[in-house]
Structures are given as structure tokens and as C-alpha cells.
Design a protein around this motif. Structure first.
Motif, PDB file in Angstrom:
ATOM      1  N   PRO A 180       1.248   8.400   5.991  1.00 44.00           N
ATOM      2  CA  PRO A 180       0.036   9.165   6.292  1.00 44.00           C
ATOM      3  C   PRO A 180      -0.684   9.623   5.026  1.00 44.00           C
ATOM      4  CG  PRO A 180       1.970  10.545   6.587  1.00 44.00           C
ATOM      5  CD  PRO A 180       2.474   9.173   6.261  1.00 44.00           C
ATOM      6  N   LYS A 181      -1.993   9.794   5.135  1.00 44.20           N
ATOM      7  CA  LYS A 181      -2.714  10.383   4.010  1.00 44.20           C
ATOM      8  C   LYS A 181      -2.777  11.887   4.201  1.00 44.20           C
ATOM      9  CE  LYS A 181      -7.351   9.553   5.884  1.00 44.20           C
ATOM     10  NZ  LYS A 181      -8.680   9.023   5.609  1.00 44.20           N
ATOM     11  N   PRO A 182      -3.154  12.644   3.191  1.00 48.53           N
ATOM     12  CA  PRO A 182      -3.508  12.195   1.847  1.00 48.53           C
ATOM     13  C   PRO A 182      -2.261  11.928   1.011  1.00 48.53           C
ATOM     14  CG  PRO A 182      -3.653  14.571   1.958  1.00 48.53           C
ATOM     15  CD  PRO A 182      -3.221  14.112   3.325  1.00 48.53           C
ATOM     16  N   LEU A 183      -2.383  10.941   0.167  1.00 43.71           N
ATOM     17  CA  LEU A 183      -1.288  10.597  -0.735  1.00 43.71           C
ATOM     18  C   LEU A 183      -1.939  10.068  -2.010  1.00 43.71           C
ATOM     19  CD1 LEU A 183       1.819  10.564  -0.702  1.00 43.71           C
ATOM     20  CD2 LEU A 183       1.710   8.240   0.177  1.00 43.71           C
ATOM     21  N   PHE A 184      -1.750  10.785  -3.087  1.00 41.68           N
ATOM     22  CA  PHE A 184      -2.371  10.416  -4.361  1.00 41.68           C
ATOM     23  C   PHE A 184      -1.436   9.464  -5.099  1.00 41.68           C
ATOM     24  CE2 PHE A 184      -3.248  11.056  -8.873  1.00 41.68           C
ATOM     25  CZ  PHE A 184      -4.636  11.063  -8.905  1.00 41.68           C
ATOM     26  N   GLY A 185      -1.981   8.371  -5.637  1.00 39.25           N
ATOM     27  CA  GLY A 185      -1.135   7.418  -6.327  1.00 39.25           C
ATOM     28  C   GLY A 185      -1.615   7.095  -7.731  1.00 39.25           C
ATOM     29  N   VAL A 186      -0.668   6.845  -8.609  1.00 43.11           N
ATOM     30  CA  VAL A 186      -0.978   6.321  -9.939  1.00 43.11           C
ATOM     31  C   VAL A 186       0.025   5.223 -10.260  1.00 43.11           C
ATOM     32  CG1 VAL A 186      -2.070   8.325 -11.031  1.00 43.11           C
ATOM     33  CG2 VAL A 186       0.415   8.127 -11.033  1.00 43.11           C
ATOM     34  N   ILE A 187      -0.399   4.277 -11.079  1.00 43.50           N
ATOM     35  CA  ILE A 187       0.486   3.188 -11.488  1.00 43.50           C
ATOM     36  C   ILE A 187       1.073   3.504 -12.855  1.00 43.50           C
ATOM     37  CG2 ILE A 187       0.658   0.713 -12.000  1.00 43.50           C
ATOM     38  CD1 ILE A 187      -1.714   0.229 -10.175  1.00 43.50           C
ATOM     39  N   TYR A 196       8.082  11.652 -14.598  1.00 44.84           N
ATOM     40  CA  TYR A 196       6.888  12.443 -14.285  1.00 44.84           C
ATOM     41  C   TYR A 196       7.112  13.284 -13.031  1.00 44.84           C
ATOM     42  CZ  TYR A 196       4.406   9.290 -17.542  1.00 44.84           C
ATOM     43  OH  TYR A 196       3.988   8.571 -18.641  1.00 44.84           O
ATOM     44  N   ALA A 197       7.768  12.688 -12.035  1.00 38.53           N
ATOM     45  CA  ALA A 197       7.991  13.407 -10.778  1.00 38.53           C
ATOM     46  C   ALA A 197       8.874  14.629 -11.010  1.00 38.53           C
ATOM     47  CB  ALA A 197       8.627  12.475  -9.752  1.00 38.53           C
ATOM     48  N   LEU A 198       9.917  14.456 -11.806  1.00 32.34           N
ATOM     49  CA  LEU A 198      10.823  15.586 -12.020  1.00 32.34           C
ATOM     50  C   LEU A 198      10.221  16.599 -12.995  1.00 32.34           C
ATOM     51  CD1 LEU A 198      14.295  13.797 -11.897  1.00 32.34           C
ATOM     52  CD2 LEU A 198      13.179  15.190 -10.128  1.00 32.34           C
ATOM     53  N   ALA A 199       9.320  16.155 -13.862  1.00 30.51           N
ATOM     54  CA  ALA A 199       8.566  17.112 -14.681  1.00 30.51           C
ATOM     55  C   ALA A 199       7.684  17.969 -13.772  1.00 30.51           C
ATOM     56  CB  ALA A 199       7.707  16.377 -15.717  1.00 30.51           C
ATOM     57  N   ALA A 200       7.096  17.337 -12.759  1.00 37.15           N
ATOM     58  CA  ALA A 200       6.289  18.092 -11.797  1.00 37.15           C
ATOM     59  C   ALA A 200       7.184  19.043 -11.002  1.00 37.15           C
ATOM     60  CB  ALA A 200       5.553  17.142 -10.860  1.00 37.15           C
ATOM     61  N   ALA A 201       8.367  18.577 -10.618  1.00 29.62           N
ATOM     62  CA  ALA A 201       9.303  19.432  -9.880  1.00 29.62           C
ATOM     63  C   ALA A 201       9.680  20.658 -10.716  1.00 29.62           C
ATOM     64  CB  ALA A 201      10.560  18.636  -9.526  1.00 29.62           C
ATOM     65  N   ARG A 202       9.877  20.431 -12.003  1.00 31.25           N
ATOM     66  CA  ARG A 202      10.199  21.542 -12.911  1.00 31.25           C
ATOM     67  C   ARG A 202       9.022  22.512 -12.995  1.00 31.25           C
ATOM     68  NH1 ARG A 202      11.192  19.746 -19.067  1.00 31.25           N
ATOM     69  NH2 ARG A 202       8.925  19.587 -18.892  1.00 31.25           N
ATOM     70  N   GLU A 203       7.810  21.928 -13.064  1.00 31.04           N
ATOM     71  CA  GLU A 203       6.591  22.741 -13.139  1.00 31.04           C
ATOM     72  C   GLU A 203       6.404  23.569 -11.865  1.00 31.04           C
ATOM     73  OE1 GLU A 203       4.663  23.001 -15.729  1.00 31.04           O
ATOM     74  OE2 GLU A 203       3.041  24.182 -14.821  1.00 31.04           O
ATOM     75  N   ALA A 204       6.895  23.025 -10.739  1.00 25.95           N
ATOM     76  CA  ALA A 204       6.687  23.695  -9.451  1.00 25.95           C
ATOM     77  C   ALA A 204       7.602  24.907  -9.254  1.00 25.95           C
ATOM     78  CB  ALA A 204       6.907  22.696  -8.309  1.00 25.95           C
ATOM     79  N   ASP A 231       7.549  15.144  -1.683  1.00 24.40           N
ATOM     80  CA  ASP A 231       6.566  15.601  -2.670  1.00 24.40           C
ATOM     81  C   ASP A 231       6.133  14.447  -3.558  1.00 24.40           C
ATOM     82  OD1 ASP A 231       6.596  18.586  -2.202  1.00 24.40           O
ATOM     83  OD2 ASP A 231       8.736  18.186  -2.461  1.00 24.40           O
ATOM     84  N   SER A 232       7.056  13.540  -3.806  1.00 28.84           N
ATOM     85  CA  SER A 232       6.711  12.360  -4.598  1.00 28.84           C
ATOM     86  C   SER A 232       7.596  11.200  -4.167  1.00 28.84           C
ATOM     87  CB  SER A 232       6.860  12.638  -6.102  1.00 28.84           C
ATOM     88  OG  SER A 232       8.145  13.131  -6.408  1.00 28.84           O
ATOM     89  N   LEU A 233       7.127   9.999  -4.450  1.00 29.85           N
ATOM     90  CA  LEU A 233       7.738   8.782  -3.923  1.00 29.85           C
ATOM     91  C   LEU A 233       7.387   7.646  -4.866  1.00 29.85           C
ATOM     92  CD1 LEU A 233       8.791   6.973  -1.457  1.00 29.85           C
ATOM     93  CD2 LEU A 233       6.402   6.953  -0.707  1.00 29.85           C
ATOM     94  N   LYS A 235       1.285  16.206  -4.094  1.00 30.55           N
ATOM     95  CA  LYS A 235       0.929  17.379  -4.901  1.00 30.55           C
ATOM     96  C   LYS A 235       0.373  16.967  -6.264  1.00 30.55           C
ATOM     97  CE  LYS A 235       4.150  20.396  -2.498  1.00 30.55           C
ATOM     98  NZ  LYS A 235       5.501  21.011  -2.482  1.00 30.55           N
ATOM     99  N   PRO A 236      -0.748  16.229  -6.248  1.00 31.52           N
ATOM    100  CA  PRO A 236      -1.302  15.793  -7.540  1.00 31.52           C
ATOM    101  C   PRO A 236      -1.641  16.969  -8.455  1.00 31.52           C
ATOM    102  CG  PRO A 236      -2.857  15.383  -5.737  1.00 31.52           C
ATOM    103  CD  PRO A 236      -1.555  15.768  -5.109  1.00 31.52           C
ATOM    104  N   ASP A 237      -1.980  18.120  -7.851  1.00 32.60           N
ATOM    105  CA  ASP A 237      -2.314  19.275  -8.695  1.00 32.60           C
ATOM    106  C   ASP A 237      -1.109  19.738  -9.509  1.00 32.60           C
ATOM    107  OD1 ASP A 237      -4.825  19.157  -7.730  1.00 32.60           O
ATOM    108  OD2 ASP A 237      -4.649  20.912  -6.409  1.00 32.60           O
ATOM    109  N   VAL A 238       0.078  19.604  -8.929  1.00 29.97           N
ATOM    110  CA  VAL A 238       1.280  20.028  -9.666  1.00 29.97           C
ATOM    111  C   VAL A 238       1.580  19.029 -10.788  1.00 29.97           C
ATOM    112  CG1 VAL A 238       3.731  20.583  -9.503  1.00 29.97           C
ATOM    113  CG2 VAL A 238       2.193  21.188  -7.626  1.00 29.97           C
ATOM    114  N   VAL A 239       1.441  17.730 -10.480  1.00 30.43           N
ATOM    115  CA  VAL A 239       1.662  16.721 -11.531  1.00 30.43           C
ATOM    116  C   VAL A 239       0.673  16.964 -12.672  1.00 30.43           C
ATOM    117  CG1 VAL A 239       1.767  14.258 -12.064  1.00 30.43           C
ATOM    118  CG2 VAL A 239       2.498  15.060  -9.808  1.00 30.43           C
ATOM    119  N   LYS A 240      -0.566  17.222 -12.291  1.00 35.38           N
ATOM    120  CA  LYS A 240      -1.605  17.482 -13.295  1.00 35.38           C
ATOM    121  C   LYS A 240      -1.288  18.748 -14.098  1.00 35.38           C
ATOM    122  CE  LYS A 240      -6.648  17.653 -13.511  1.00 35.38           C
ATOM    123  NZ  LYS A 240      -7.888  17.583 -12.713  1.00 35.38           N
ATOM    124  N   ALA A 241      -0.816  19.771 -13.402  1.00 34.91           N
ATOM    125  CA  ALA A 241      -0.471  21.021 -14.101  1.00 34.91           C
ATOM    126  C   ALA A 241       0.660  20.782 -15.093  1.00 34.91           C
ATOM    127  CB  ALA A 241      -0.070  22.097 -13.090  1.00 34.91           C
TER     128      ALA A 241
END
Lengths: 501, 501
Positions: B147-154, B164-172, B307-309, B330-336
């Protein structure tokens, strides 16, 4: 080739294999012709794409394709829909950020790599890729005039390289056992500090954040009037931090800073690193390649004492992105920071030290066959050919410097040690800094909108600064002259707008 | 084309530009023909290179080329010197690790990307690359039934993505301010813990090391008899850790583990993550792609709550390496966790949220135009074509499973939910585990030395396990039958060696 469509799709519907090799041959030839024509006629494209945000997204179907589609149609959509939305990097008018080149031999190398699709994670998963990487990087080391031994690996970007280098620097701190125990919740650990200059690339700070050292763990040392790290200030900062209980662990000077291509005094920094036992990582991502010109070996002075060093052949050595080289004199420390060999990757060669398994020298396991394009570029141009091209870019930059200095109403804002010129429009009598900023931003935007060139800016001593970064192999003196004419023209017309406002 | 050499080199000596486009056209056509022939005749190459360590290095000059060299010579050396040292990944007999494919449309996409050489770091540095990445990843999301929304980057690899995902998890984690203050020397911080299974990929542990959380900050949860994470054990571990003062922050289940392609119970793990406020990162690097077959949408059950996949189209979706997709809700968390915009990268579009600047979602600044090849592969095969290919690989794997089960002297060591079969040779009456390990290692080495196939191993319940990983588009039923015949043959002959020893 309209008649090929039904065939194409019909084959896809019945096959469970790949595209037929004869189709690949046919489309491959078509794309090679397209590439040759593109590079031949690249002056016809607006360098900076002028589309509005979201327009490509809206032009593409929101739903994915259910059925196979003919390659002819895909290529037509590439040309009609995507091409207008591309900012063209591999063209003579690209002079923003740092200009780069995907040269002919580099493109040919990427073609071969993409078909082979080898993963150079372990020696056995592609011995030739692992050994060629070692040989090509040793050739590059010799071309740069650096003494051996120097162990090299290719990463995607310098951001990745500095992350690995500073992870090794962290690993090199004695007795902290960070790899095993981590840093959080350990009252016995000191706070860690790394040092770089105010002009360093943002990737140093990103690496420090990623490593969990935190932005406060990076101290940015002021620079002198020519934007070079102030070594006396560095030493004072280290002393202050030691007194306050911080644990300094690394210093990152730059050879060719991003804004002004300044050269930090690496030998003096190396002295300090030795004195205080700090890891010396040198960021020569942009300018390091220039040392293939033996006249410029001096720019890497002090790097023979660096623990690690980054040079990006994808920046100024005409290799397609991505190809960033991390050199280190302490491969064992990098390996200690990262090596982790699960059972499913063990094999006869992973036990000993006879050959490296390059996955051991970083976070990423998968590794493209990037050394092939580097090897092909180094051979096709040869050291003399590469040096001649670097010299030509230096010559073109000095032409611009001369014009800026000679022309009233223009002002040079930094020295030009390499091929990036920092300047601004500064009409006589206009000394309001806010107005000068606005004027320069308008002039640069006019150039970018006109489409023949793409420039980017920085701020130096808080002044809006236009940069002309020469580095694409297709850029010639005529291009530079045309750019200069445009700049003079827009400087005049925009001055009228500013002063009448 | 002997006569072209002097011309080629002469041009290089006088020019300061790139290879002439007409030369690029000529060599490009030559390489396209080579690629088509290579893929057509790929069964003729020994899959696993049989060279001795160091032999490629010794065959290449120790000194770098001073003068330009003719491309004909470079290509001849590629063929004569490098080719024998390559392990061939893009061939039907490659069934080690996970088999991958650089498909025709993917190769064509890489050819275009390499010539364009755009860097999709900012929207403006290539709007079409940024927007195509968003569109192609939204198509893939739909194909996978998410389902959307789902933000993706390559990213380049899943190792990078999980970092990156676990850096975001740490940030969260609320209130710890790790990005700013780091983790070292802060007695107020708790020790951090992430959870994954004993069968998880080594990249999870590497990411935890890189992030400064430390190996002790990763707790490996036992698995059940089918190698799936034991959720009750996970919950007990979290409770234990909370009682002991640890701060749990993330759980990483896997869909398609590396050894056995097992599917962790993501819905149950998601329940626990919700209950304890933990970041849920799902590693579906290998198996996620299989969900383009709608019959297999169920494998991603629970991922709508992740949260990420990570899903790697370069693994089982026929896209050339590198192309690893990180999705996040949670693209905002990855961005943060990562965004850092220096002055020289600021522009009108970097202020607002209208378009993403993809450099904000990770550590690496530079980003190749990887979405082009993905888009071309998705369109050329279409969802139905991709699904048909996945189904064929599942069918071939089930054939092998049937043979293993039916044939005396062979033993299946794990279930086969996808296209990777884990088994061993186990002759009746031979129950000495050390001898069985030796026998299986010998059998696998014999297969690999014969050159038609390349297999790799793992250990399951401490037993040496041979893996057959089916995933290359060129592999067909005949290949599988030939491999099975070889295995039976070597099982017999090596048994004689073992029992007579």
C-alpha cells in the motif's frame, strides 16, 4: 523499426528467458549510435533542465506496465519524455559543482561491466576484478607520485570512502573496543573529536553523524585568507579539547576544497597528527587526480604520511561515475573495522592473506566491476594524455582568471590553484553587499536559463560567489569565450534591473 | 582492425579532448557484438574461474602506461588476460550465493546511463532521474502489492540500505540527540539494542558496527526448525534487556534469509514492534522481488507495517548490479538522520518540499542514474513477464527438491519456499558428521572445478550444506538436469574416496 514491435512483445509473452541476444545486438547498435550522436551534438541541449517540478512524473503512467512493451517504444519514451528533463553533465557547458566526464573508454568499460555483472566481493567471485582493482590502483598511485605500499579499494563515492576511513580511525583508538561494545551507555568512554576545516566537504560531517560520533564531535577549524586550514588554530583546538576531556582521534584536511579548491597544509597537519597520535585522512577527491600531471605532484605533499586518502577518478580523471578510490597505509585497521565473514561466504581463499577479499574493507558487500573502466581510461589516454588534459583545463581556468582581473566590474574572490574560478560581478560604485548578492544570483540564473552553460555558486566571506568549474573533456576555449561573453552581457543587463529597483 | 592503431594513438597525442565520437561508435559496435556473442555462447566459459591467486596481477604490467594505447590492444588484453580470470555471474551455470541477471534491457539502460553520466543528488542536477526514480519505485511498490504511501530510494547495495535504515531507527529514538551529540562519553545514554535472527544477513551486524552501536548491541534471536525467527524468544529477549537497562530500538526480520530463504513471521514481529515502540526494518533483499508474481504477495505480509523495507531488483528482478531499493514509510526520519545542505548545494528547489533531493536520504552524495535500467526492465518484461520468470525459477527449484527427495543418498536440509535448494549428500549407512561434511565439500568442489556450474555452501545445524540457487534468466531445465547428473556422479565417486580413506 515499427515492424519489430509485435515480434518483440510476442517473444516476451512466450519466453521465460532473457531478451534474445540478436535483439540485444540490434538495440545495442541503435543505442551506440545514439550515444555517439549525443556526444557529437551535445551543444544543442540546454545544460540545466528547464522543466517544472513534477512534470516528468506527470508525463509517466501512474500504473506499472502489466504486459511486456516493445523496446522501440521504451527508447522513444526515453528520448521524448525523459531527455527534456535531464540536466546534461557530460557536455562542454557543464561547469557547475565540479565538471566531470564519462569519456569514450570509460563508457566502453561500463558496457562490458554491465554485461558481465560480476560482483567483486570475494576474490573467488571474480579474481580478475579483484586483481585488476589492485593493479589499476597501483598504477594510479604511481601516476600520482605516491610511495608504496598503499592499499586501494574503489567505492561508489567519497562520502562512502570518508565514512570507511573515519570508521577505521575510530577502530584505531586503543582500548575502547567500540566495534564490540559500541559507544552508548559506557560512562568510561571519553567524547570523541575529529577535526576538519570550515571549508571541508559536507561528507565529513555526514560520516561523523553516521558513525554515531555526533556533529559536536566534529570541530571545524577556521581557514586563512586563502581558505586553507589554519594549523595553529588546529593545534590550539586539540589542546583545548584535551584539557576539556575530549579524545581527539582524526584530522581531515582537503586538497582541493569544494568551494575554492584550496589546498590545506597537509605536511603541517601530518606533523600534528604524529605528535598527538591522530588518524590523518586526506580528502583529495577533486584535486588529487590533477597530480597525474607530474608538474603537480607537489599538491599531494604530506600524503605519503596519511593513514588514508581519497582520490575520485570519476571527478577529474574522465571515468564515469561511480569510481572513488580510498587509499590506505593501514589496510589491517580498515579490515579490523569492517571484516565479518559469515559461513556462506567462507572459502579456501578467505582464510589466508594471499589475496584480498575486497568486501572486508568497507560496509558494502556487493561491489561492481569498476576497475575495468578505470583501467581502460588509464591505458587509452596514458599518463601523458591525462596530464595534457589536466594542463589544458588549468590553462582555460587561467584565461578566465585573466579576464576577471582585467575586466572592470568583475572581481576574483579566491585564488585559482586548479581549474575552478571563484568570482563575482562587482560594478564600480555598487558596494551594498545585499545588492551585490542579488545581482550575482540574477546573473548566474540568467546564464543557467539561457541553456548553454550551467554554473553553481558558493558563499565566500558571506559573499555570493559564482564558480566556473572546468573539467569536462569536451569543454574548449571557444566555450569559455562564449561563457565569458554571456557573463559580461548579463552583468550589464541585470545591473540595470538592480539599480532601477 | 590493426590499421587503426597508429591513427588512434596519434589522435590521442595531439588532442586534449575525448575519444572521437566516430571511434566511440566503432568500438561501441564492436563491444555490442562481443556482448551479444558472449551471452549467446556463455555456456562455453568455466563459471568459477580456475586461475591461481595472483596470476592476473602478474600478467599485467607493474608500471602504468605513459603513452596512449590503442583501444584494439586494450580490448585484446581484456579478452586474453582478464577473461580467464573472471568468474561468470551472468551465465546459466551460476547458482552460487544468489544467482542474478544483467538482462538485455538492463544492459541497454546501463549503456545510456554511462553516457549521460548524470548525478541525481539534487532534483535540479537531473530532474528526470529524480522523478523517474520515484515513479519506477512506485510502480515496483504496486507490483509487489504494497500500500501507499511508500517513499523509495535506490542505493548500491542492501548493506548500504540497512545502514541507512538503522541510522533512521537510531534517529527515531526520542530525546537522545545522537545526531548532534553522538553516543560516546554520555553517561546519561542507555546501551542500545537491535534484534535480528541468527539467520540474518551479515550486513545487519556490519551496519550496527558502523553506526557505533557495537556487536553487543545486536542480539541474534534463535530460529525454529525451519530457520524462522522465534517470536516468543524475541519478546523474552526484549523484556530481559529492558529489565537490564538496555534500550531496544529496532528489529530486523528477513523475508528470504541468505542460507535457506526462510521467511520470518513479520506480522508477529510487527505486533511486538508496535507494542514496544521499535523500528521495524524488513530485509527482503533477495525474496522481495518474487512478490511481483501476485500469487506471492503473501510473502510480504506485515510489510505494510514496516518502517523500512529493502528489495533488491539487482538480485531477482533481472536488473544489473547495482540497484537496491530502500522503501520507508518515514522519509522524514531518514531525512532527519542524514540531511545536511551546504551552501554550494543550495538552490530554489532545495528549500521546499515540492520535489525531493535524493542526497538527503542517505550518507552518499553522488547518485548514479540507476532508475533508468530499472524502468527499462520493468517495461520490457512487464509485470506478467516478470511473474512468469519468477514462476519458472520456482518450478525448476521444485524439480530439484523432487529429485533430492526421491534419490537415495541425498537429503533435503531446509524447506524451499523460493528457488534456493539446501541439501546434502547423505549415503545410507554413513552417519559420521565429519565425514559427511568432508564428502559434501568434496562433491561441491568437484562440481565447481568441472566448470559447468558454480555452487556455494552454508552450514545448517552445523551440517555442511550445498545450495543450488536458481535465479539467472539464462538457466533452463536442461541446465538443472545436467547439474543433477553431475551431483549424482560426484556423490558416488567422492564417496569411494571418503570411505577408502
Amino acid at each position: 523499426m515499427e515492424e519489430s514491435r509485435p515480434l518483440d512483445v510476442a517473444q516476451q509473452l512466450t519466453s521465460t528467458g532473457d531478451m534474445d541476444p540478436e535483439d540485444l545486438r540490434r538495440y545495442g547498435h541503435q543505442i551506440v549510435d545514439w550515444i555517439a550522436d549525443y556526444l557529437k551534438n551535445s551543444r544543442q541541449y540546454p545544460v540545466l533542465s528547464q522543466i517544472t517540478p513534477g512534470s516528468i512524473r506527470l508525463a509517466l503512467p501512474a500504473k506499472p506496465p502489466e504486459q511486456p512493451e516493445p523496446m522501440e517504444q521504451i527508447l522513444a519514451d526515453f528520448e521524448q519524455t525523459l531527455m527534456p528533463g535531464l540536466t546534461h553533465w557530460n557536455v562542454p557547458g557543464f561547469m557547475a559543482y565540479f565538471a566531470i566526464t564519462s569519456s569514450g573508454p570509460g563508457i566502453l568499460g561500463e558496457m562490458l561491466s554491465s554485461a558481465l555483472n560480476v560482483n567483486a566481493m570475494l576474490w573467488r567471485t571474480s579474481p580478475a576484478a579483484t586483481e585488476l582493482e589492485q593493479v589499476a590502483l597501483d598504477w594510479l598511485r604511481q601516476m600520482l607520485g605516491l610511495p608504496k605500499p598503499l592499499f586501494g579499494v574503489i567505492n561508489d563515492t567519497a562520502s562512502t570512502g570518508v565514512l570507511y576511513a573515519l570508521a577505521a580511525a575510530r577502530e584505531a583508538i586503543p582500548d575502547l573496543a567500540i566495534r564490540q561494545k559500541g559507544m552508548a551507555g559506557r560512562p568510561e568512554l571519553p567524547r570523541l573529536r575529529c577535526y576538519t576545516s570550515e571549508q571541508a566537504h559536507s561528507s565529513v560531517e555526514k560520516a561523523i553523524i553516521t558513525l554515531g560520533i555526533g556533529q559536536e564531535g566534529l570541530r571545524k577549524i577556521p581557514t586563512d585568507s586563502e581558505f586553507r586550514m589554519d594549523v595553529a588554530a588546529l593545534e590550539r583546538a586539540i589542546e583545548e579539547d584535551l584539557a576539556a576531556g575530549w579524545r581527539p582521534f582524526a584530522v581531515v584536511p582537503t586538497i582541493g576544497t569544494t568551494s575554492t579548491t584550496s589546498i590545506d597544509p597537509v605536511p603541517a597537519v601530518a606533523d600534528i597528527c604524529e605528535r598527538y597520535g591522530l588518524w590523518l585522512h586526506v580528502d583529495a577527491s577533486y584535486a588529487g587526480s590533477a597530480a597525474v600531471n607530474p608538474d603537480l605532484h607537489w599538491i599531494l605533499a604530506g600524503c605519503e604520511r596519511a593513514d588514508s586518502l581519497i582520490v575520485n577518478p570519476h571527478k577529474w580523471l574522465f571515468v564515469p561515475i561511480d569510481c572513488s578510490v580510498l587509499y590506505t597505509r593501514k589496510p589491517d585497521v580498515v579490515k579490523a573495522a569492517f571484516s565479518l565473514i559469515p559461513e556462506y561466504l567462507r572459502n579456501a581463499e578467505s582464510q589466508g592473506d594471499e589475496v584480498p577479499n575486497l568486501m572486508d574493507y568497507g560496509n558494502a558487500l556487493g561491489r561492481r566491476f569498476r576497475s575495468l573502466k578505470l583501467w581502460m581510461v588509464l591505458r587509452y589516454f596514458g599518463q601523458e594524455g591525462l596530464a595534457a588534459r589536466i594542463r589544458e583545463h588549468l590553462r582555460l581556468a587561467q584565461l578566465v582568471v585573466k579576464w576577471v582581473k582585467e575586466t572592470p566590474g568583475f572581481e576574483l574572490l579566491a585564488p585559482t590553484p586548479f581549474s575552478t574560478v571563484c568570482f563575482r560581478v562587482h560594478p564600480q560604485g555598487l558596494d551594498d553587499e545585499a545588492k551585490l548578492d542579488a545581482l550575482n544570483e540574477r546573473v548566474m540564473n540568467r546564464v543557467n536559463e539561457a541553456g548553454h552553460f550551467f554554473l553553481s555558486h558558493t558563499k565566500l566571506h558571506d559573499k555570493y560567489t559564482i564558480r566556473i568549474a572546468i573539467g569536462n573533456l569536451h569543454t574548449n576555449e571557444q566555450d569559455i569565450r562564449a561563457l565569458w561573453a554571456e557573463l559580461q552581457n548579463y552583468a550589464q543587463s541585470e545591473l540595470k534591473v538592480i539599480t532601477s529597483a
